[in-house]
Design an enzyme around this catalytic site. Structure first.
Site, PDB file in Angstrom:
ATOM      1  N   HIS A 161      48.082  40.546  40.998  1.00 44.91           N
ATOM      2  CA  HIS A 161      47.712  40.258  39.605  1.00 44.91           C
ATOM      3  C   HIS A 161      48.952  40.598  38.772  1.00 44.91           C
ATOM      4  O   HIS A 161      49.609  41.615  39.049  1.00 44.91           O
ATOM      5  CB  HIS A 161      46.536  41.132  39.155  1.00 44.91           C
ATOM      6  CG  HIS A 161      45.320  41.029  40.036  1.00 44.91           C
ATOM      7  ND1 HIS A 161      44.248  40.214  39.745  1.00 44.91           N
ATOM      8  CD2 HIS A 161      45.012  41.630  41.231  1.00 44.91           C
ATOM      9  CE1 HIS A 161      43.324  40.332  40.695  1.00 44.91           C
ATOM     10  NE2 HIS A 161      43.768  41.177  41.609  1.00 44.91           N
TER      11      HIS A 161
ATOM     12  N   GLU B 293      45.626  45.469  36.652  1.00 47.90           N
ATOM     13  CA  GLU B 293      44.171  45.504  36.381  1.00 47.90           C
ATOM     14  C   GLU B 293      43.763  46.930  36.003  1.00 47.90           C
ATOM     15  O   GLU B 293      43.173  47.156  34.951  1.00 47.90           O
ATOM     16  CB  GLU B 293      43.410  45.024  37.628  1.00 47.90           C
ATOM     17  CG  GLU B 293      43.748  43.562  37.981  1.00 47.90           C
ATOM     18  CD  GLU B 293      42.568  42.803  38.499  1.00 47.90           C
ATOM     19  OE1 GLU B 293      42.120  43.093  39.622  1.00 47.90           O
ATOM     20  OE2 GLU B 293      42.067  41.923  37.772  1.00 47.90           O
TER      21      GLU B 293
ATOM     22  N   HIS C  67      46.947  44.233  45.620  1.00 45.50           N
ATOM     23  CA  HIS C  67      45.699  44.670  46.265  1.00 45.50           C
ATOM     24  C   HIS C  67      45.683  44.322  47.739  1.00 45.50           C
ATOM     25  O   HIS C  67      45.826  43.153  48.119  1.00 45.50           O
ATOM     26  CB  HIS C  67      44.501  43.993  45.579  1.00 45.50           C
ATOM     27  CG  HIS C  67      44.251  44.511  44.194  1.00 45.50           C
ATOM     28  ND1 HIS C  67      43.576  43.790  43.233  1.00 45.50           N
ATOM     29  CD2 HIS C  67      44.591  45.681  43.608  1.00 45.50           C
ATOM     30  CE1 HIS C  67      43.504  44.490  42.125  1.00 45.50           C
ATOM     31  NE2 HIS C  67      44.112  45.650  42.321  1.00 45.50           N
TER      32      HIS C  67
ATOM     33  N   THR D 295      37.171  42.472  41.339  1.00 43.44           N
ATOM     34  CA  THR D 295      37.597  42.274  39.952  1.00 43.44           C
ATOM     35  C   THR D 295      37.617  40.792  39.589  1.00 43.44           C
ATOM     36  O   THR D 295      38.046  40.412  38.506  1.00 43.44           O
ATOM     37  CB  THR D 295      39.018  42.848  39.727  1.00 43.44           C
ATOM     38  OG1 THR D 295      39.914  42.142  40.579  1.00 43.44           O
ATOM     39  CG2 THR D 295      39.065  44.321  40.024  1.00 43.44           C
TER      40      THR D 295
HETATM   41  O1  LIG Z   1      41.248  42.901  45.003  1.00 39.96           O
HETATM   42  C1  LIG Z   1      40.418  42.481  44.209  1.00 39.96           C
HETATM   43  O2  LIG Z   1      40.709  41.908  43.147  1.00 39.96           O
HETATM   44  C2  LIG Z   1      38.992  42.668  44.633  1.00 39.96           C
HETATM   45  C3  LIG Z   1      38.564  41.483  45.433  1.00 39.96           C
HETATM   46  C4  LIG Z   1      38.536  41.547  46.816  1.00 39.96           C
HETATM   47  C5  LIG Z   1      38.064  40.462  47.562  1.00 39.96           C
HETATM   48  C6  LIG Z   1      37.633  39.329  46.898  1.00 39.96           C
HETATM   49  O3  LIG Z   1      37.121  38.317  47.657  1.00 39.96           O
HETATM   50  C7  LIG Z   1      36.555  37.215  46.934  1.00 39.96           C
HETATM   51  C8  LIG Z   1      35.417  36.666  47.733  1.00 39.96           C
HETATM   52  C9  LIG Z   1      34.295  37.465  47.961  1.00 39.96           C
HETATM   53  C10 LIG Z   1      33.237  36.932  48.680  1.00 39.96           C
HETATM   54  C11 LIG Z   1      33.291  35.637  49.176  1.00 39.96           C
HETATM   55  C12 LIG Z   1      34.417  34.846  48.932  1.00 39.96           C
HETATM   56  C13 LIG Z   1      35.503  35.368  48.208  1.00 39.96           C
HETATM   57  C14 LIG Z   1      37.688  39.245  45.504  1.00 39.96           C
HETATM   58  C15 LIG Z   1      38.175  40.318  44.771  1.00 39.96           C
HETATM   59 ZN   LIG Z   2      42.780  41.879  43.227  1.00 40.89          ZN
END
Ligand SMILES: O=C(O)Cc1ccc(OCc2ccccc2)cc1
Ligand SMILES: [Zn+2]
Length: 258
Positions: A94, A104, A117, A200
């Site tokens: 990010h 973030e 991340h 997030t």
């Molecule tokens: O690191 C982050 O910003 C947290 C974060 C970690 C994993 C993430 O995966 C998105 C996702 C979740 C479930 C299914 C499909 C895609 C989305 C956000």
């Molecule tokens: Zn992230």
């Protein structure tokens, strides 16, 4: 709603319409206020064991640039606040359009120019998606590293050198198999903030044990400029792909350092 993003018409203020949990009591990111955190001497260092991936992509998914192996290879995270082993899933970034914004999480209200991340999932689940839906704050463990502008980051250079190849949303490139992900991490993963939070980005599931390191990593101005050349799904600079801080409510932020 148009697919979610970070613009005026689809940004964080809109996400609650598709994801009502956006207004939940365990949302991320947060502002890490040093006067309100609590030292926990039981918080040991983390151990990340990352094995080089033979088949991984670096991709632009329209809202971040992401390193994504095709399958697990035994890369895992243990220790710290974690009760079990977590499998590595992906890492992504990010960032902002200038050096005063982009991270973030914040520290006493201060934003860093970017945040990296590393996403891991609880190995007692059959898959990453099951871990996201497993309920409670132990589905995922995400390591957060602030990035600040300074010396060139040699460990991240193989990744930042690929950014021009994934400038446009929906593009991807194969990452050379000699890429050493372990080299990105500091030698010891000791001083961190940890708290229970959420993804997030949508679906904003409240399934994350957040572990945010106190010591920023450095990247060069040129490496920061590479991120700022990335384009999102609307053809605009992707910079600004960070969610603002969410209310802490009655959560505690613990630190492994005094
Ligand atoms: O690191 C982050 O910003 C947290 C974060 C970690 C994993 C993430 O995966 C998105 C996702 C979740 C479930 C299914 C499909 C895609 C989305 C956000
Ligand atoms: Zn992230």
């Amino acid at each position: 709603m148009a697919p979610w993003g970070y613009e005026k018409d689809n940004g964080p203020a809109h996400w609650h319409k598709d994801c009502p949990i956006a207004n939940g009591k365990n949302q991320s990111p947060i502002d890490l206020i040093n006067g309100e955190v609590k030292y926990d001497s039981g918080l040991k260092p983390l151990t990340a064991k990352y094995v080089p991936f033979s088949d991984a992509k670096f991709l632009n998914n329209g809202h971040s640039v992401q390193f994504q192996p095709s399958a697990g290879n035994g890369s895992e995270l243990t220790g710290g606040p974690l009760a079990v082993k977590y499998n590595f899933e992906q890492f992504h970034f990010h960032w902002g359009n200038n050096d005063t914004e982009g991270s973030e999480h914040r520290v006493d209200g201060k934003m860093y120019p970017a945040e990296l991340h590393f996403v891991h999932w609880n190995s007692t689940n059959p898959s990453f998606k099951d871990a996201v839906g497993s309920g409670g704050p132990n589905g995922l463990a995400v390591l957060g590293f602030f990035l600040k502008v300074g010396a060139e980051n040699a460990a991240l250079k193989p990744i930042t050198d690929l950014i021009p190849k994934v400038k446009d949303a929906g593009t991807s490139v194969t990452v050379p198999s000699n890429f050493d992900m372990q080299a990105i991490l500091p030698a010891t993963l000791t001083d961190y903030y940890t708290y229970d939070g959420s993804l997030t980005t949508p679906p904003l599931a409240e399934c994350v044990k957040w572990i945010v390191f106190k010591q920023p990593l450095e990247v060069s101005a040129a490496q920061m400029e590479a991120f700022r050349s990335v384009i999102n799904r609307d053809g605009k600079p992707m910079g600004g792909n960070y969610r603002p801080p969410c209310p802490l409510h009655d959560r505690a932020v613990k630190t492994s350092f005094k």
